[in-house]
Design a protein around this motif. Sequence first.
Motif, PDB file in Angstrom:
ATOM      1  N   ASN A 156      -6.089   4.110  -6.095  1.00 51.48           N
ATOM      2  CA  ASN A 156      -5.429   4.082  -4.789  1.00 51.48           C
ATOM      3  C   ASN A 156      -6.447   4.049  -3.656  1.00 51.48           C
ATOM      4  O   ASN A 156      -6.256   3.353  -2.647  1.00 51.48           O
ATOM      5  N   GLU A 157      -7.532   4.812  -3.807  1.00 51.31           N
ATOM      6  CA  GLU A 157      -8.573   4.817  -2.786  1.00 51.31           C
ATOM      7  C   GLU A 157      -9.230   3.440  -2.686  1.00 51.31           C
ATOM      8  O   GLU A 157      -9.496   2.954  -1.582  1.00 51.31           O
ATOM      9  N   LEU A 197       1.827   8.081  -6.552  1.00 50.63           N
ATOM     10  CA  LEU A 197       0.924   9.167  -6.945  1.00 50.63           C
ATOM     11  C   LEU A 197       1.694  10.475  -7.137  1.00 50.63           C
ATOM     12  O   LEU A 197       2.524  10.831  -6.293  1.00 50.63           O
ATOM     13  N   VAL A 208       2.557   1.837  -3.462  1.00 52.44           N
ATOM     14  CA  VAL A 208       1.596   2.323  -4.457  1.00 52.44           C
ATOM     15  C   VAL A 208       1.221   3.780  -4.172  1.00 52.44           C
ATOM     16  O   VAL A 208       1.095   4.600  -5.097  1.00 52.44           O
ATOM     17  N   THR A 209       1.053   4.125  -2.902  1.00 47.27           N
ATOM     18  CA  THR A 209       0.679   5.496  -2.535  1.00 47.27           C
ATOM     19  C   THR A 209       1.735   6.494  -2.969  1.00 47.27           C
ATOM     20  O   THR A 209       1.417   7.584  -3.477  1.00 47.27           O
ATOM     21  N   ILE A 224      -2.888  10.483  -0.037  1.00 48.00           N
ATOM     22  CA  ILE A 224      -3.762  10.243  -1.196  1.00 48.00           C
ATOM     23  C   ILE A 224      -4.647  11.460  -1.450  1.00 48.00           C
ATOM     24  O   ILE A 224      -4.857  11.880  -2.593  1.00 48.00           O
ATOM     25  N   LYS A 269      -6.721   9.162  -8.721  1.00 50.49           N
ATOM     26  CA  LYS A 269      -6.363   8.440  -7.501  1.00 50.49           C
ATOM     27  C   LYS A 269      -7.464   7.498  -7.020  1.00 50.49           C
ATOM     28  O   LYS A 269      -7.414   6.997  -5.901  1.00 50.49           O
ATOM     29  N   GLU A 299       0.809  -1.215   0.000  1.00 46.35           N
ATOM     30  CA  GLU A 299       0.000   0.000   0.000  1.00 46.35           C
ATOM     31  C   GLU A 299       0.846   1.272   0.000  1.00 46.35           C
ATOM     32  O   GLU A 299       0.562   2.219  -0.728  1.00 46.35           O
ATOM     33  N   SER A 358      -7.813   0.573  -3.556  1.00 46.70           N
ATOM     34  CA  SER A 358      -6.809  -0.331  -2.995  1.00 46.70           C
ATOM     35  C   SER A 358      -6.735  -0.196  -1.476  1.00 46.70           C
ATOM     36  O   SER A 358      -6.687  -1.194  -0.748  1.00 46.70           O
TER      37      SER A 358
END
Length: 312
Positions: free
Chosen positions: A195-196, A166, A162-163, A185, A192, A159, A198
């Motif tokens: 990401n949210e 961005l 991946v964050t 995020i 995004k 996580e 995920s």
Amino acid sequence: MTLVNDSHPKEFILLGFADRPWLELPLFVLLLITYPMALLGNIAIILVSGLDPRLHSPMYFFLTNLSFLDMCYTTSIVPLMLSCLGSSTKIISYTACVVQLYFYSTMGGSESLLLATMSFDRYVAICRPLHYTLLMSQRTRLLLVSFVWLGGMAYSFSEVTVTFQLPLCGHNQLDHLVCEMPVLIKTACGEKEANELSLYMLGIFLLAVPLCMILASYACIGHAILKMKSSEGRKKALGTCSSHLIVVLLFYGPAISMYLQPPSSISRDQPKFMALFYGVVTPTLNPFIYTLRNKDVKGALGSLVRSIFISK
């Protein structure tokens, strides 16, 4: 996967409570008092669980791991909070933000899984007492704790990595006291939604699923306690289980309010107060909850204190 690109700043400015500077000194003093208390309380739990032979059982093995996690958890954010609240220079480098978030997320994910593991231990002890020694052998305990730590690390790596992919489009102000994923995020620009989603899905895996397991375990435990004929047995079972349930409520309540809703819907001050709660209040209260409601731990602490004074 690279963690740095042209859209990322070299440092972040942590705004904290810049809009309410009168809050900074009281919170700074509060952290200065509670942080050493959290460390001392959890160190005491670790010491008595290791030194007192009466506490060499699976339950206290998991409790020792919880105390160690709480120490690491609060240490990963409180020094940064103190720096943010007590200094006019509220800056953290990009690298320090990455390291802090990896560490903090690992501890948080591991604690969620550990609390579920502790509820399973209580289920076996109360509902399957004749098989407890066999089911919770040393090998099983080590395997469970290894799964807890590896699960926390896997969550953090996936996580957080991946964050930080961005783009921030030059934005280097975080409206927070620390680096935290929902705030990062929310600050990011561009698409995004992935990401949210995920963060939400991993939140379900690490928060909702363990919480459902805990509730299921305690439903079975409650049924078994009601069938007990011994009032002393019921009182002892309720004592150990109620302590764990209080800790579960203190941890999961704030965590669910932060990680099971879209970052865009989080209010401005919610992340700050939630971080103060589950990063400071919970690790400080946990040792007292287990001590005040557990005769074995109180007795072991008393013996440890007496032995220290006698040796002096």
